[in-house]
Design an enzyme around this catalytic site. Structure first.
Site, PDB file in Angstrom:
ATOM      1  N   SER A   1      -4.002   7.264  12.677  1.00 52.00           N
ATOM      2  CA  SER A   1      -3.723   7.326  14.122  1.00 52.00           C
ATOM      3  C   SER A   1      -5.021   7.497  14.924  1.00 52.00           C
ATOM      4  O   SER A   1      -6.060   7.880  14.374  1.00 52.00           O
ATOM      5  CB  SER A   1      -2.774   8.487  14.425  1.00 52.00           C
ATOM      6  OG  SER A   1      -3.465   9.713  14.262  1.00 52.00           O
TER       7      SER A   1
ATOM      8  N   GLU B   1      -5.773   9.826  16.939  1.00 55.07           N
ATOM      9  CA  GLU B   1      -6.248  11.216  16.886  1.00 55.07           C
ATOM     10  C   GLU B   1      -7.087  11.432  15.626  1.00 55.07           C
ATOM     11  O   GLU B   1      -8.121  12.109  15.660  1.00 55.07           O
ATOM     12  CB  GLU B   1      -5.053  12.180  16.898  1.00 55.07           C
ATOM     13  CG  GLU B   1      -4.324  12.268  18.238  1.00 55.07           C
ATOM     14  CD  GLU B   1      -3.422  11.068  18.511  1.00 55.07           C
ATOM     15  OE1 GLU B   1      -3.127  10.301  17.575  1.00 55.07           O
ATOM     16  OE2 GLU B   1      -3.024  10.895  19.682  1.00 55.07           O
TER      17      GLU B   1
ATOM     18  N   GLN C   1       0.838  -1.198   0.000  1.00 58.13           N
ATOM     19  CA  GLN C   1       0.000   0.000   0.000  1.00 58.13           C
ATOM     20  C   GLN C   1       0.874   1.251   0.000  1.00 58.13           C
ATOM     21  O   GLN C   1       1.536   1.540   1.001  1.00 58.13           O
ATOM     22  CB  GLN C   1      -0.875  -0.034   1.257  1.00 58.13           C
ATOM     23  CG  GLN C   1      -1.806   1.152   1.441  1.00 58.13           C
ATOM     24  CD  GLN C   1      -2.642   1.007   2.719  1.00 58.13           C
ATOM     25  OE1 GLN C   1      -2.199   0.399   3.690  1.00 58.13           O
ATOM     26  NE2 GLN C   1      -3.835   1.551   2.720  1.00 58.13           N
ATOM     27  N   GLY C   2       0.877   1.995  -1.098  1.00 59.17           N
ATOM     28  CA  GLY C   2       1.740   3.176  -1.220  1.00 59.17           C
ATOM     29  C   GLY C   2       0.966   4.460  -1.008  1.00 59.17           C
ATOM     30  O   GLY C   2       0.656   5.189  -1.962  1.00 59.17           O
ATOM     31  N   TYR C   3       0.650   4.744   0.237  1.00 61.90           N
ATOM     32  CA  TYR C   3      -0.050   5.995   0.568  1.00 61.90           C
ATOM     33  C   TYR C   3       0.922   6.988   1.217  1.00 61.90           C
ATOM     34  O   TYR C   3       1.173   8.051   0.690  1.00 61.90           O
ATOM     35  CB  TYR C   3      -1.170   5.732   1.587  1.00 61.90           C
ATOM     36  CG  TYR C   3      -2.467   5.170   1.062  1.00 61.90           C
ATOM     37  CD1 TYR C   3      -2.559   4.528  -0.159  1.00 61.90           C
ATOM     38  CD2 TYR C   3      -3.627   5.288   1.821  1.00 61.90           C
ATOM     39  CE1 TYR C   3      -3.765   4.012  -0.608  1.00 61.90           C
ATOM     40  CE2 TYR C   3      -4.838   4.779   1.381  1.00 61.90           C
ATOM     41  CZ  TYR C   3      -4.907   4.136   0.175  1.00 61.90           C
ATOM     42  OH  TYR C   3      -6.103   3.638  -0.244  1.00 61.90           O
ATOM     43  N   SER C   4       1.443   6.624   2.405  1.00 55.73           N
ATOM     44  CA  SER C   4       2.194   7.580   3.228  1.00 55.73           C
ATOM     45  C   SER C   4       3.471   8.049   2.537  1.00 55.73           C
ATOM     46  O   SER C   4       4.133   7.284   1.832  1.00 55.73           O
ATOM     47  CB  SER C   4       2.570   6.931   4.560  1.00 55.73           C
ATOM     48  OG  SER C   4       1.427   6.429   5.195  1.00 55.73           O
TER      49      SER C   4
ATOM     50  N   SER D   1       4.562  -1.223   4.234  1.00 54.14           N
ATOM     51  CA  SER D   1       4.674  -2.589   4.757  1.00 54.14           C
ATOM     52  C   SER D   1       4.767  -3.589   3.611  1.00 54.14           C
ATOM     53  O   SER D   1       4.055  -3.459   2.614  1.00 54.14           O
ATOM     54  CB  SER D   1       3.443  -2.937   5.602  1.00 54.14           C
ATOM     55  OG  SER D   1       3.315  -2.046   6.669  1.00 54.14           O
TER      56      SER D   1
ATOM     57  N   GLU E   1      -9.857  -1.032   5.560  1.00 58.96           N
ATOM     58  CA  GLU E   1      -8.733  -1.354   6.440  1.00 58.96           C
ATOM     59  C   GLU E   1      -9.109  -1.149   7.905  1.00 58.96           C
ATOM     60  O   GLU E   1      -8.696  -1.904   8.780  1.00 58.96           O
ATOM     61  CB  GLU E   1      -7.530  -0.473   6.071  1.00 58.96           C
ATOM     62  CG  GLU E   1      -6.283  -0.763   6.885  1.00 58.96           C
ATOM     63  CD  GLU E   1      -5.071   0.057   6.430  1.00 58.96           C
ATOM     64  OE1 GLU E   1      -5.228   0.937   5.579  1.00 58.96           O
ATOM     65  OE2 GLU E   1      -3.977  -0.198   6.956  1.00 58.96           O
TER      66      GLU E   1
HETATM   67  C1  LIG Z   1       3.700  -0.510  11.472  1.00 53.51           C
HETATM   68  C2  LIG Z   1       3.257   0.484  10.457  1.00 53.51           C
HETATM   69  C3  LIG Z   1       2.915   0.057   9.194  1.00 53.51           C
HETATM   70  C4  LIG Z   1       2.526   0.980   8.230  1.00 53.51           C
HETATM   71  N1  LIG Z   1       2.234   0.517   6.969  1.00 53.51           N
HETATM   72  C5  LIG Z   1       1.914   1.412   5.997  1.00 53.51           C
HETATM   73  C6  LIG Z   1       1.705   0.977   4.660  1.00 53.51           C
HETATM   74  O1  LIG Z   1       1.795  -0.212   4.352  1.00 53.51           O
HETATM   75  N2  LIG Z   1       1.434   1.895   3.711  1.00 53.51           N
HETATM   76  C7  LIG Z   1       1.319   3.225   4.009  1.00 53.51           C
HETATM   77  O2  LIG Z   1       1.037   4.005   3.100  1.00 53.51           O
HETATM   78  N3  LIG Z   1       1.538   3.683   5.264  1.00 53.51           N
HETATM   79  C8  LIG Z   1       1.826   2.803   6.266  1.00 53.51           C
HETATM   80  N4  LIG Z   1       2.065   3.254   7.544  1.00 53.51           N
HETATM   81  C9  LIG Z   1       2.024   4.687   7.802  1.00 53.51           C
HETATM   82  C10 LIG Z   1       0.855   5.180   8.649  1.00 53.51           C
HETATM   83  O3  LIG Z   1      -0.330   5.181   7.903  1.00 53.51           O
HETATM   84  C11 LIG Z   1       1.235   6.566   9.159  1.00 53.51           C
HETATM   85  O4  LIG Z   1       2.302   6.403  10.052  1.00 53.51           O
HETATM   86  C12 LIG Z   1       0.102   7.261   9.842  1.00 53.51           C
HETATM   87  O5  LIG Z   1      -0.901   7.578   8.911  1.00 53.51           O
HETATM   88  C13 LIG Z   1       0.550   8.517  10.590  1.00 53.51           C
HETATM   89  O6  LIG Z   1       1.280   9.359   9.762  1.00 53.51           O
HETATM   90  P1  LIG Z   1       2.724   9.900  10.195  1.00 53.51           P
HETATM   91  O7  LIG Z   1       3.527   8.747  10.645  1.00 53.51           O
HETATM   92  O8  LIG Z   1       3.244  10.739   9.073  1.00 53.51           O
HETATM   93  O9  LIG Z   1       2.473  10.805  11.456  1.00 53.51           O
HETATM   94  P2  LIG Z   1       1.998  12.310  11.487  1.00 53.51           P
HETATM   95  O10 LIG Z   1       0.869  12.501  10.545  1.00 53.51           O
HETATM   96  O11 LIG Z   1       3.178  13.204  11.335  1.00 53.51           O
HETATM   97  O12 LIG Z   1       1.426  12.425  12.952  1.00 53.51           O
HETATM   98  C14 LIG Z   1       2.242  12.669  14.094  1.00 53.51           C
HETATM   99  C15 LIG Z   1       1.330  12.814  15.311  1.00 53.51           C
HETATM  100  O13 LIG Z   1       0.458  13.955  15.145  1.00 53.51           O
HETATM  101  C16 LIG Z   1      -0.903  13.571  15.289  1.00 53.51           C
HETATM  102  N5  LIG Z   1      -1.729  14.312  14.324  1.00 53.51           N
HETATM  103  C17 LIG Z   1      -1.482  14.494  12.996  1.00 53.51           C
HETATM  104  N6  LIG Z   1      -2.479  15.209  12.433  1.00 53.51           N
HETATM  105  C18 LIG Z   1      -3.380  15.475  13.411  1.00 53.51           C
HETATM  106  C19 LIG Z   1      -4.625  16.156  13.446  1.00 53.51           C
HETATM  107  N7  LIG Z   1      -5.155  16.705  12.345  1.00 53.51           N
HETATM  108  N8  LIG Z   1      -5.286  16.215  14.627  1.00 53.51           N
HETATM  109  C20 LIG Z   1      -4.779  15.656  15.751  1.00 53.51           C
HETATM  110  N9  LIG Z   1      -3.579  15.000  15.777  1.00 53.51           N
HETATM  111  C21 LIG Z   1      -2.901  14.905  14.634  1.00 53.51           C
HETATM  112  C22 LIG Z   1      -0.911  12.080  14.941  1.00 53.51           C
HETATM  113  O14 LIG Z   1      -2.010  11.429  15.541  1.00 53.51           O
HETATM  114  C23 LIG Z   1       0.411  11.620  15.523  1.00 53.51           C
HETATM  115  O15 LIG Z   1       0.283  11.403  16.907  1.00 53.51           O
HETATM  116  C24 LIG Z   1       2.446   2.365   8.546  1.00 53.51           C
HETATM  117  C25 LIG Z   1       2.776   2.784   9.826  1.00 53.51           C
HETATM  118  C26 LIG Z   1       3.175   1.886  10.779  1.00 53.51           C
HETATM  119  C27 LIG Z   1       3.534   2.399  12.130  1.00 53.51           C
END
Ligand SMILES: Cc1cc2nc3c(=O)[nH]c(=O)nc-3n(C[C@H](O)[C@H](O)[C@H](O)COP(=O)(O)OP(=O)(O)OC[C@H]3O[C@@H](n4cnc5c(N)ncnc54)[C@H](O)[C@@H]3O)c2cc1C
Length: 406
Positions: A385, A387, A129-132, A164, A247
C-alpha cells in the site's frame, strides 16, 4: 530516452511483426484484458501469447541462456511502447515473466531455472503469487501458512488471500513458515507449489468491477517436492523481498506505457465532448499529462542509472538482463504511478460527466472507463500500500527511525 539506429531497426521489425500478426483470428483481441478485465478472452489471449513466444517476443530482457533474448534496456522500453501502441491484448504471463522468472534467474538453482524458465518463456505454465493471508497483508512477516517436511516432500497447510490469477495458474510461489515456532521474518521459506492438486481449493472473490480476478486459496496438506525452495530453507524473507522490489520497480515499465494509451484515449474523449470547454477539467487533464511525463522520466532515469537491483542481487541490474532499481526508488515509483492512475480513473468519470453514473446494461455491464475507475482504487493497495511505501522511503531513503510496533 535516446535510441540508436540499431534500436530503431528493432522497433521497425517489431512494429511490422505486430501489424502482420494482429490479424485474422487475433484481430478481435485488440484492447482485451488488462486490470479489471483479466477475464476477457483468456483462452484466445493464451493462444496469442504463445504465438508471441514462438516468434521470440517474450522474456526479451532475460539472458539468452535462460530462454530470453538479452535485449538492452532501450529495446525493452521499445517493446513496451510498440506493444501498447499496437493495441495488442494484455499479456497473460506477467507473474512468471516479470516476477518469478527474474527471481529465479538471480536466486534460483540451475535445476530450478532449467525446469521453470522455459515454460514461462513459452507461456505454457502460468504462475500466481501466494504472499498475502487473512492476517498478513501489509504485515507480511505475520505469515502463518506452514510447511513441514514429509520424506521428500513439503506438506503445506494454511490460507492465502487476494491471489491474482490463481484460478488459471499452474504454479504458485508461496511464502510459508518452515520452522515451527519461528517468529516474524525468521523461519520462512519461498516454495514453488503446483496448483493443480486436490489439496488446493481456489475460491474466487468478486471485485468492485463485478469480475473475479483474485481469489482465496486454501492449502489442506498440499504437496511439493523438497527441492522446490528458492534460496535457502529459512531464507524466504530475503527472496520474497527481492520479488517485491521487482514488482514495485522494473516490472512497472510496460504498465506505464499502457497508461499513456489510456491518457491519450481520455484526451480524445474530452476533445469530443463538453469537457474540452471546461477550464477546470482542461487544467486537470494537463496536470495528468505532466504527471505521466514526470513518472516516466523518474522511472527511466532510475532504472537506467541504477546498479544492481533492490533487495540485493537479482532484482535487476547486471547479470539479470534487467535494469536495476534500489528499494526506496522502487517505492517512489510505486507511489507515483498508483496515485496518478487512481487519479486518472477519477478524471475519466469527470470527463464522462453524468453518463459515468449509469451502467451500460443490466445487471452490471460496465464501460471501460467505469471499470478503470473502479479497478484503479486497488492501485494504492496491491504490491504494497501507499502507506507502506512511505514507511520504506522514510527508513531506507531518509534514515528516519522505524515505526514503533505495538
Ligand atoms: C487487486 C489486488 C490484487 C492483489 N494480488 C495479490 C496477489 O496476487 N498475491 C498476494 O499475495 N497478494 C495480492 N494482493 C494483496 C495485497 O498485497 C494486500 O492487499 C496489501 O499488501 C495490503 O494488505 P491488506 O489488504 O491485508 O491490508 P492491511 O495490511 O490490513 O492494511 C489496511 C490499511 O492499513 C494501512 N497500514 C497497514 N500497516 C500499516 C503501517 N505499518 N503503517 C501505516 N499504515 C499501515 C494500509 O496501508 C491500509 O490502508 C492483491 C491486492 C489487490 C487489491
Amino acid at each position: 530516452m535516446r535510441f540508436s539506429p540499431q534500436d530503431e531497426e528493432f522497433r521497425g521489425r517489431l512494429r511490422q511483426w505486430l501489424t502482420e500478426n494482429l490479424t485474422g483470428r487475433f484481430a478481435g483481441l485488440r484492447g482485451a484484458g488488462g486490470p479489471g478485465r483479466e477475464h476477457e478472452a483468456h483462452a484466445e489471449r493464451m493462444a496469442w501469447n504463445r504465438h508471441l513466444a514462438a516468434a521470440g517476443w517474450t522474456c526479451l530482457g532475460w539472458p539468452a541462456e535462460y530462454g530470453g533474448h538479452g535485449a538492452t534496456f532501450a529495446q525493452q522500453v521499445i517493446f513496451h511502447e510498440e506493444y501498447a501502441r499496437s493495441g495488442a491484448p494484455a499479456r497473460v504471463g506477467y507473474m512468471g515473466e516479470e516476477l518469478l522468472g527474474p527471481t529465479l534467474i538471480a536466486l534460483g538453482t540451475p535445476e530450478q531455472r532449467r525446469r521453470f524458465l522455459p515454460p514461462i518463456a513459452a507461456v505454457t505454465e502460468l504462475w500466481c503469487q501466494g504472499y498475502s493471508e487473512p492476517g498478513a497483508g501489509s504485515d507480511l512477516a505475520a505469515v502463518a501458512t506452514a510447511a513441514v517436511l514429509d520424506g521428500d516432500e513439503w506438506v503445506i497447510t494454511g490460507q492465502k488471500v487476494w491471489t491474482s490469477q490463481a484460478q488459471v495458474a499452474d504454479w504458485c510461489f508461496v511464502l510459508a513458515r518452515t520452522k515451527a515456532g519461528s517468529r516474524r521474518s525468521q523461519g520462512l521459506s519461498y516454495l514453488l507449489v503446483p496448483m493443480r492438486q486436490a489439496a488446493i481449493t481456489v475460491r474466487p472473490i468478486r471485485q468492485l468491477t463485478g469480475t473475479a480476478e483474485f481469489n482465496e486459496v486454501f492449502f489442506d496438506g498440499a504437496r511439493t517436492e523438497r527441492g522446490l525452495v528458492v534460496g535457502e530453507v529459512g531464507d524466504g524473507w530475503r527472496v520474497a523481498q527481492a520479488t517485491l522490489a521487482i514488482e514495485r520497480g522494473v516490472a512497472t515499465l510496460g504498465q506505464q506505457v499502457g497508461f499513456r494509451r489510456e491518457l491519450d484515449a481520455l484526451i480524445d474523449l474530452a476533445r469530443r465532448g463538453p469537457a474540452a470547454a471546461d477550464p477546470v477539467l482542461r487544467d486537470k487533464i494537463v496536470r495528468a499529462w505532466i504527471g505521466l511525463e514526470v513518472m516516466q522520466a523518474y522511472a527511466l532515469d532510475t532504472m537506467e542509472n541504477a546498479g544492481p537491483g533492490p533487495g540485493g542481487p537479482g532484482t535487476g541490474g547486471p547479470g539479470t538482463g534487467r535494469p536495476g532499481m534500489p528499494g526506496a526508488e522502487a517505492s517512489v515509483t510505486k507511489l507515483l504511478w498508483s496515485r496518478w492512475h487512481r487519479g486518472l480513473g477519477e478524471l475519466a468519470m469527470e470527463v464522462e460527466g453524468t453518463r459515468s453514473m449509469v451502467a451500460r446494461g443490466a445487471p452490471y455491464d460496465l464501460g471501460d472507463w467505469q471499470r478503470l475507475f473502479l479497478f484503479s482504487r486497488a492501485d494504492t493497495i496491491y504490491g504494497g500500500s501507499d502507506e507502506i511505501q512511505r514507511n520504506i522511503i522514510a527508513t531506507r531513503a531518509l534514515g528516519l527511525p522505524r515505526q514503533p510496533r505495538p
